[in-house]
Design a protein around this motif. Sequence first.
Motif, PDB file in Angstrom:
ATOM      1  N   TYR A  47       0.854  -1.186  -0.065  1.00  0.00           N
ATOM      2  CA  TYR A  47      -0.068   0.018  -0.008  1.00  0.00           C
ATOM      3  C   TYR A  47       0.896   1.121   0.087  1.00  0.00           C
ATOM      4  CZ  TYR A  47      -3.782  -3.374   1.221  1.00  0.00           C
ATOM      5  OH  TYR A  47      -4.599  -4.303   1.336  1.00  0.00           O
ATOM      6  N   ALA A  48       2.022   1.251  -0.611  1.00  0.00           N
ATOM      7  CA  ALA A  48       2.966   2.342  -0.673  1.00  0.00           C
ATOM      8  C   ALA A  48       2.386   3.519  -1.367  1.00  0.00           C
ATOM      9  CB  ALA A  48       4.279   1.968  -1.234  1.00  0.00           C
ATOM     10  N   LEU A  49       1.545   3.453  -2.168  1.00  0.00           N
ATOM     11  CA  LEU A  49       0.877   4.696  -3.091  1.00  0.00           C
ATOM     12  C   LEU A  49      -0.097   5.537  -2.110  1.00  0.00           C
ATOM     13  CD1 LEU A  49       1.095   5.940  -5.741  1.00  0.00           C
ATOM     14  CD2 LEU A  49      -1.002   4.404  -6.286  1.00  0.00           C
ATOM     15  N   THR A  50      -0.500   4.752  -1.065  1.00  0.00           N
ATOM     16  CA  THR A  50      -1.456   5.468  -0.227  1.00  0.00           C
ATOM     17  C   THR A  50      -0.794   6.679   0.329  1.00  0.00           C
ATOM     18  OG1 THR A  50      -2.773   3.524   0.024  1.00  0.00           O
ATOM     19  CG2 THR A  50      -3.334   5.298   1.807  1.00  0.00           C
ATOM     20  N   PRO A  51       0.214   6.703   1.241  1.00  0.00           N
ATOM     21  CA  PRO A  51       0.850   7.748   1.819  1.00  0.00           C
ATOM     22  C   PRO A  51       1.350   8.828   0.886  1.00  0.00           C
ATOM     23  CG  PRO A  51       2.286   5.927   2.264  1.00  0.00           C
ATOM     24  CD  PRO A  51       0.929   5.362   1.534  1.00  0.00           C
ATOM     25  N   VAL A  52       1.731   8.310  -0.488  1.00  0.00           N
ATOM     26  CA  VAL A  52       2.111   9.324  -1.577  1.00  0.00           C
ATOM     27  C   VAL A  52       0.964  10.106  -1.875  1.00  0.00           C
ATOM     28  CG1 VAL A  52       3.011   9.468  -3.859  1.00  0.00           C
ATOM     29  CG2 VAL A  52       4.056   7.862  -2.113  1.00  0.00           C
ATOM     30  N   LEU A  53      -0.273   9.569  -2.132  1.00  0.00           N
ATOM     31  CA  LEU A  53      -1.467  10.163  -2.556  1.00  0.00           C
ATOM     32  C   LEU A  53      -2.041  10.985  -1.581  1.00  0.00           C
ATOM     33  CD1 LEU A  53      -3.119   7.234  -4.381  1.00  0.00           C
ATOM     34  CD2 LEU A  53      -2.199   9.098  -5.386  1.00  0.00           C
ATOM     35  N   VAL A  54      -1.621  10.969  -0.212  1.00  0.00           N
ATOM     36  CA  VAL A  54      -2.201  11.688   0.748  1.00  0.00           C
ATOM     37  C   VAL A  54      -0.988  12.761   1.078  1.00  0.00           C
ATOM     38  CG1 VAL A  54      -2.362  12.104   3.315  1.00  0.00           C
ATOM     39  CG2 VAL A  54      -3.301  10.019   2.282  1.00  0.00           C
ATOM     40  N   ALA A  55       0.099  12.707   0.969  1.00  0.00           N
ATOM     41  CA  ALA A  55       1.305  13.605   0.651  1.00  0.00           C
ATOM     42  C   ALA A  55       1.239  14.705  -0.249  1.00  0.00           C
ATOM     43  CB  ALA A  55       2.673  13.176   0.710  1.00  0.00           C
ATOM     44  N   LEU A  56       0.534  14.265  -1.425  1.00  0.00           N
ATOM     45  CA  LEU A  56       0.518  15.268  -2.581  1.00  0.00           C
ATOM     46  C   LEU A  56      -0.400  16.417  -2.317  1.00  0.00           C
ATOM     47  CD1 LEU A  56       0.732  12.912  -5.634  1.00  0.00           C
ATOM     48  CD2 LEU A  56       2.594  14.338  -4.804  1.00  0.00           C
ATOM     49  N   PRO A  57      -1.747  16.285  -1.682  1.00  0.00           N
ATOM     50  CA  PRO A  57      -2.548  17.392  -1.568  1.00  0.00           C
ATOM     51  C   PRO A  57      -1.775  18.006  -0.237  1.00  0.00           C
ATOM     52  CG  PRO A  57      -3.617  15.488  -1.103  1.00  0.00           C
ATOM     53  CD  PRO A  57      -2.232  15.030  -1.881  1.00  0.00           C
ATOM     54  N   LEU A  58      -1.314  17.415   0.509  1.00  0.00           N
ATOM     55  CA  LEU A  58      -0.582  18.144   1.677  1.00  0.00           C
ATOM     56  C   LEU A  58       0.229  19.018   1.222  1.00  0.00           C
ATOM     57  CD1 LEU A  58      -0.503  15.069   4.266  1.00  0.00           C
ATOM     58  CD2 LEU A  58      -1.745  17.136   4.473  1.00  0.00           C
ATOM     59  N   ALA A  59       1.139  19.002   0.396  1.00  0.00           N
ATOM     60  CA  ALA A  59       2.061  19.730  -0.307  1.00  0.00           C
ATOM     61  C   ALA A  59       1.512  20.997  -0.782  1.00  0.00           C
ATOM     62  CB  ALA A  59       3.026  18.833  -1.274  1.00  0.00           C
ATOM     63  N   VAL A  60       0.309  20.789  -1.476  1.00  0.00           N
ATOM     64  CA  VAL A  60      -0.372  21.813  -2.095  1.00  0.00           C
ATOM     65  C   VAL A  60      -0.809  22.934  -0.929  1.00  0.00           C
ATOM     66  CG1 VAL A  60      -2.516  22.730  -3.086  1.00  0.00           C
ATOM     67  CG2 VAL A  60      -1.250  20.808  -4.030  1.00  0.00           C
ATOM     68  N   ILE A  61      -1.325  22.181   0.213  1.00  0.00           N
ATOM     69  CA  ILE A  61      -1.788  22.935   1.414  1.00  0.00           C
ATOM     70  C   ILE A  61      -0.772  23.684   1.927  1.00  0.00           C
ATOM     71  CG2 ILE A  61      -2.537  22.791   3.674  1.00  0.00           C
ATOM     72  CD1 ILE A  61      -4.500  20.280   2.730  1.00  0.00           C
ATOM     73  N   ALA A  62       0.536  23.153   2.289  1.00  0.00           N
ATOM     74  CA  ALA A  62       1.463  23.357   2.799  1.00  0.00           C
ATOM     75  C   ALA A  62       2.131  24.639   2.048  1.00  0.00           C
ATOM     76  CB  ALA A  62       2.889  22.756   2.707  1.00  0.00           C
ATOM     77  N   ARG A  63       1.903  24.635   0.510  1.00  0.00           N
ATOM     78  CA  ARG A  63       2.623  25.754  -0.309  1.00  0.00           C
ATOM     79  C   ARG A  63       1.569  26.917  -0.146  1.00  0.00           C
ATOM     80  NH1 ARG A  63       4.147  29.733  -1.619  1.00  0.00           N
ATOM     81  NH2 ARG A  63       4.554  30.578  -3.939  1.00  0.00           N
ATOM     82  N   VAL A  64       0.237  26.688  -0.232  1.00  0.00           N
ATOM     83  CA  VAL A  64      -0.837  27.977  -0.287  1.00  0.00           C
ATOM     84  C   VAL A  64      -0.814  28.371   1.133  1.00  0.00           C
ATOM     85  CG1 VAL A  64      -3.318  28.374  -0.625  1.00  0.00           C
ATOM     86  CG2 VAL A  64      -2.161  26.946  -2.216  1.00  0.00           C
ATOM     87  N   ARG A  65      -0.798  27.848   2.170  1.00  0.00           N
ATOM     88  CA  ARG A  65      -0.548  28.231   3.536  1.00  0.00           C
ATOM     89  C   ARG A  65       0.731  28.805   4.069  1.00  0.00           C
ATOM     90  NH1 ARG A  65      -5.334  28.990   2.481  1.00  0.00           N
ATOM     91  NH2 ARG A  65      -6.932  27.710   2.897  1.00  0.00           N
ATOM     92  N   TRP A  66       1.671  28.988   3.330  1.00  0.00           N
ATOM     93  CA  TRP A  66       3.225  29.080   3.698  1.00  0.00           C
ATOM     94  C   TRP A  66       3.152  30.590   4.538  1.00  0.00           C
ATOM     95  CZ3 TRP A  66       7.157  26.844   4.632  1.00  0.00           C
ATOM     96  CH2 TRP A  66       8.448  27.575   4.866  1.00  0.00           C
ATOM     97  N   HIS A  67       2.229  31.445   3.931  1.00  0.00           N
ATOM     98  CA  HIS A  67       2.265  33.001   4.549  1.00  0.00           C
ATOM     99  C   HIS A  67       1.825  32.772   6.200  1.00  0.00           C
ATOM    100  CE1 HIS A  67      -2.020  32.222   3.472  1.00  0.00           C
ATOM    101  NE2 HIS A  67      -2.361  32.894   4.313  1.00  0.00           N
TER     102      HIS A  67
END
Length: 151
Positions: free
Chosen positions: A119-139
């Motif tokens: 199930y290695a793809l599951t944490p990757v698929l969760v991390a991708l939207p987390l990266a979007v959140i981290a970028r948008v909420r950087w301020h």
Amino acid sequence: MSAAAPRTPATAPAGAPAAKHGAGTGCRAHLTALTLQVLLALFLGGAGAFPKLIGHSSAAESFDRIGFGDWFMYTVGALELAGAVALLIPVLAGVSALALIGLMAGAFVTQMTVFDGRYALTPVLVALPLAVIARVRWHRSAELVALVRRR
């Protein structure tokens, strides 16, 4: 008469307050990040943390296979729940997303080494939207650092 152009952070007067959603992010990015935050908070709190925190047999078996025992299962469940809650707190959302990416990296490594990548793809698929959140909420992360430094 012509319609006035909408004011953006680049065209706002010098004394005007910064954009509500942060410098360089628009309404669409804000709404996308907010939607991702709510969905991931529900997923991480429900499907992620809940089985670990109640000691469900499927979670217990997985963590027994890892070899760290129940304390590790409860710790990971608590971290997932704390991260899910923090995703919903505006000033903590960016930092929480970064911390959860770290947790997902650990889950990926564990899936690859202990569970043969099943199930290695599951944490990757969760991390991708987390990266979007981290970028948008950087301020907001910068605001949090400033708040901590003031204390």
